[in-house]
Enzyme design. Structure first.
Site, PDB file in Angstrom:
ATOM      1  N   GLU B 435       0.739  -1.138  -0.016  1.00 17.15           N
ATOM      2  CA  GLU B 435      -0.026  -0.133  -0.106  1.00 17.15           C
ATOM      3  C   GLU B 435       0.998   1.275   0.125  1.00 17.15           C
ATOM      4  OE1 GLU B 435      -2.997   0.655  -0.792  1.00 17.15           O
ATOM      5  OE2 GLU B 435      -3.549  -1.483  -0.514  1.00 17.15           O
ATOM      6  N   GLY B 436       1.885   1.221  -0.599  1.00 12.84           N
ATOM      7  CA  GLY B 436       2.788   2.410  -0.867  1.00 12.84           C
ATOM      8  C   GLY B 436       3.947   2.135   0.390  1.00 12.84           C
TER       9      GLY B 436
END
Lengths: 592, 592
Positions: B435-436
């Protein structure tokens, strides 16, 4: 090639941090020459790259297996071990009397670092055997030495260390394994030992177990523990009653067989006493400094390996465009992104710092044995005693941090086992635990090492750091803020040290409650002076006309460290001075 | 019991950090009542303890397997999933229009935390489905919503997110997957996606893949990416051409199947457009805040689990005698040793801090959707935007730190897989990446979130921290040095923030080079105010006659944090102000 031994960096640290060149010129290292060192490092590096590194992945995925009561090591492990002994690598530091080369610890540290980088799990076997050699050399009877030392020093046989039991880990006092005299000079050993690295394997025909046990009517506690030699095969060739009963499933170093060892479950395990009765722990402590240092070296090795892999990935992997790159340019290598740069610089700086600390410690151990006179030997011994817990704990913390950063640099790929970055992180994790947890190291540093010679030993070390800060202040502007940051950091360390020296005698719990942050502080500040010394040496080399780009790299790295990581010293010192009472008064916070 | 959901701690944080009680009283949470919250937390905790936690070890050792093109989950996973949907847990936040309960994010965060503690790998599936629901709710056509939303909200079917490709990870611009209109309103999707969590499984009969792809002649870069819905089974029941071709061998979360997904390798994968053409990334960003927050929650969950396990071990395991214990007493539980106390306090404090940050973020998301007026909604949105990268990155860093400390507290046993401590550390490691990556979060915080409303959003947050420090100063002496330390820390954060706000426009690389330490600083200082708020609430409760010992625990914990961990704020701030240039000018240090 998955690993490229950093021979140049290692030689630079040996010379400019651990004083190798000076010691060679002084004659401390007898017949050793610069050329010999260079040759040994080159060849050890080649062995690491070509023979050991290729074992590492199979060691992890296949691992060691217990089959029909006998441990089988991973594919290729035995061949590499044989090649290693045949090339004479086992004999590096052993006594020449028994086939050893009698080379200094410092050189061995460098070799062990490269082999640990290549495969920490593989190198652990030789490291443990080295510990066994030392115990036997200093404490074994002439008979035992004559029977076993040459075999161990040449690597024909290997040794193990059997200390831990289910109830006796950090505290060996509750140890239960028993030794009963048979009346013929031998003893029957009975008991279970756990977490025994290389407790059994197929690398050598015989395995020499060093086992701590209690004699009948021995005093309770650690003063009733004796050390015994228990061979897998007795001198007459019969199998001794010392068997691996299971292997642990571990987070990492799967290639290293960690056995539960059962001594004397059947007809009885025959052993011989090493040293005096009830003095087993003292025998173990003799080699403890060296064993702990070697675990620190494992931390350096795994950090170097993780750094190399992350660096290579960061130069190849392309994502997004760095600031200032034209819009139509291809994506930048991720090393161009400042946040990735920071991670890689942190990895490299911490690796070099921990290497420097370990090599300083090795050199002090050498001084302890080879120093010109008793005063020099004693100074060496004191210095080694002070630095050993830092070398062990700081370097293995660094192993954890750097290998975790290595995973992070790889992004999603880092979490995939095939990439290899995750294995380094898993392998590294044990080093902060075994040979005395890092908490135990911190307690040792604060309670036993700071008070050495009424604090003279530690303050001499701080004075040396201050001298480095002064030297940097006189050096060029290329060192940026290093001089000021190192001066401040030394002041922080000095304050924390003075505080703890008082606390150790006045309020022991206060000292214990901040021991771990203090050890970190010490390593961090010492690290600043290590990198600064190398940076100044590089600046001098550049001034004298050398053109190796690594010199500029060392100056930049030292500056990065001083202006970033070293800043934490102030906070850590404040914590040491103020943090203990809220730790000691937090019972309710841990109630559930 | 291997896990005991910390329902009381969670409720306390919801009320005193995230303002739940106040929001209920204000009417923000419509029909929600204190009793309902209590019941939901109790029941969700029970489900975590009894149904999810027992899955965790088999999830690790057996894992998910790809057999004949179909993924089989670990033993018990499907039964627990069915029990979970049957109990209605899937419907928590979904729109009532499609069978959801429309409950606030804050409550869902608390539940997801408990289930993530119980099994992070198991809970990831529901979390991802929640993301799919959100994308469809905000951007799907009426037809798609009617066809899929109820099935997803009830958990009858699950959803996946398909973003990453071999060349497109942190930067999605180079994405290659293609979507070709068939002329009948559907599209043929062709391409390969990697690292797809729950890309295939046997928990539900159908799986709804949300897939980013490019239309023909779409603009290059991220402005040419569209979002498509690609079901495993088409509405007419035929199997769509969307197949898992392999599963990754990962460091952790083995129970979560991470697939390489091949779309349209055969007859073509049929998909439907979600939202507008070329606006796929915007659709994804809608739910990004929530998805990132949920990953932060995973960090909290794994930290809580690791803490509980370490605490239990430290109370049971005996080694050595603590200072002041009589010599003939039995060995002390290791929790009595100050160094172990420090580790446990650090674990607990960081866990509670990360929980507080995540819950504050959830409450801000709720305010964004449910706020009394547009101004309140906007304030909530801004606050959520600011806090989300901190919630994600700080909490997942905490997951790594705390789970590693958990291994350390266990000593040698921590390295043995059967103990379970190692699994938490391996599982936790991915949360700082997906997620980043946490580096991306730091860059998001510094470059996009600090400048919100010309810095008003961030300075409002700092002002709130200062207000807490002032309140502590007026409170009792039981808070020790908390007020002064928090005031200093807020000042450190203020300086670093002002510096970065200028740097973002004047010298972007400087901002990028210190973004990660800045995010750490922010989380650390915010954490000080979170623990202080809870400590003051507990002091008030004690003053009003409550006797729960947890209140004293909160006061002690806040004080420990302020007088130990919070001290690092000064160093981090100095680093932010001074560290960038030596990062940006260290090319040579990373040359080899």
């Amino acid at each position: 090639m998955t690993f490229n031994a950093p021979v140049k960096d290692i030689a630079f640290a040996m010379n400019h941090v651990a004083g190798l060149k000076k010691a060679i010129d002084n004659g401390t290292y007898a017949e050793l020459s610069d050329d010999m060192v260079e040759t040994i490092l080159e060849e050890a590096g080649k062995f690491a790259n070509e023979m050991v590194a290729p074992l590492n992945r199979d060691g992890d995925t296949v691992g060691a297996k217990l089959i029909d009561g006998q441990v089988k090591t991973a594919p290729g492990w035995k061949d590499t071990y044989n090649a290693w002994t045949e090339a004479g690598w086992a004999t590096l530091t052993g006594s020449p009397e028994y086939g050893g080369q009698g080379l200094p610890h410092l050189l061995a540290s460098a070799c062990y670092e490269m082999w640990s980088s290549a495969s920490m799990a593989w190198c652990l076997g030789p490291i443990l055997t080295g510990g066994g050699v030392e115990a036997l050399t200093y404490h074994g009877s002439q008979e035992l030495k004559d029977r076993y030392l040459e075999k161990l020093i040449t690597g024909e046989w290997m040794a193990t260390m059997n200390l831990t039991e289910p109830e006796a880990g950090s505290d060996l006092a509750p140890m239960k394994t028993r030794a009963t005299p048979k009346g013929d000079g031998t003893y029957l050993i009975k008991g279970q030992k756990i977490f025994i690295s290389y407790g059994d394997h197929d690398l050598t025909d015989n395995i020499i177990h060093l086992v701590l046990a209690r004699l009948p009517d021995a005093p309770a506690g650690t003063r009733g523990i004796s050390l015994f030699l228990v061979p897998k095969f007795l001198p007459d060739g019969t199998r001794n009653d010392a068997h691996p009963t299971s292997l642990e499933h571990k987070m990492g170093i799967h290639g290293s067989p960690t056995a539960v060892m059962e001594f004397g479950a059947g007809e009885g395990a025959v052993g011989w006493l090493i040293g005096e009765e009830n003095r087993g722990l003292a025998c173990m402590f003799t080699m403890m400094n060296n064993a702990r240092l070697n675990v620190g070296i494992e931390g350096v090795g795994i950090a170097e390996r993780a750094y190399q892999q992350a660096l290579a990935y960061a130069k190849e992997r392309r994502q997004a465009r760095a600031v200032g790159t034209p819009k139509d340019a291809p994506m930048s290598a991720i090393i161009e992104h400042p946040d990735v740069k920071r991670m890689l610089l942190t990895m490299k700086a911490l690796t070099q710092v921990s290497r420097g600390i370990c090599y300083m410690t090795s050199a002090a151990l050498d001084e302890q044995h080879l120093g010109a006179d008793d005063a020099a030997k004693k100074a060496g011994a004191n210095r080694a005693a002070l630095l050993t817990p830092i070398a062990k704990a700081f370097s293995t913390d660094v192993g954890n941090e750097v290998s975790s950063l290595g995973v992070q640099v790889h992004g999603g790929a880092g979490f995939i086992e095939e990439t290899g970055a995750a294995q380094h992180m898993r392998d590294a994790r044990i080093a902060a635990i075994y040979e005395g947890t890092n908490g135990i190291q911190a307690i040792d540093l604060v309670t036993r090492k700071l008070p050495l010679e009424n604090g003279e030993v530690v303050f001499a070390q701080i004075a040396a750091i201050r001298a480095t800060a002064k030297a940097v202040a006189k050096a060029g502007s290329e060192h940026g803020e290093t001089a000021a940051r190192l001066r401040d950091a030394a002041e922080s360390l000095d304050q924390a040290t003075s505080f703890l020296l008082k606390a150790v005698s006045a309020d022991l719990n206060t000292a214990l409650a901040v021991a771990t942050p203090y050890l970190r502080l010490f390593g961090l500040v010492l690290g600043g002076s290590i990198l600064a010394e190398m940076a100044m040496a590089s600046a001098a080399a550049l001034a004298s006309g050398e053109t190796d780009p690594a010199h500029k790299g060392r100056i930049a790295l030292s500056r990065f460290y001083a202006e970033n990581l070293l800043l934490e010293a102030a906070s850590l010192s404040a914590l040491v001075l103020n943090g203990a009472s809220s730790v000691m008064n937090a019972e309710e916070a841990l109630a559930d």
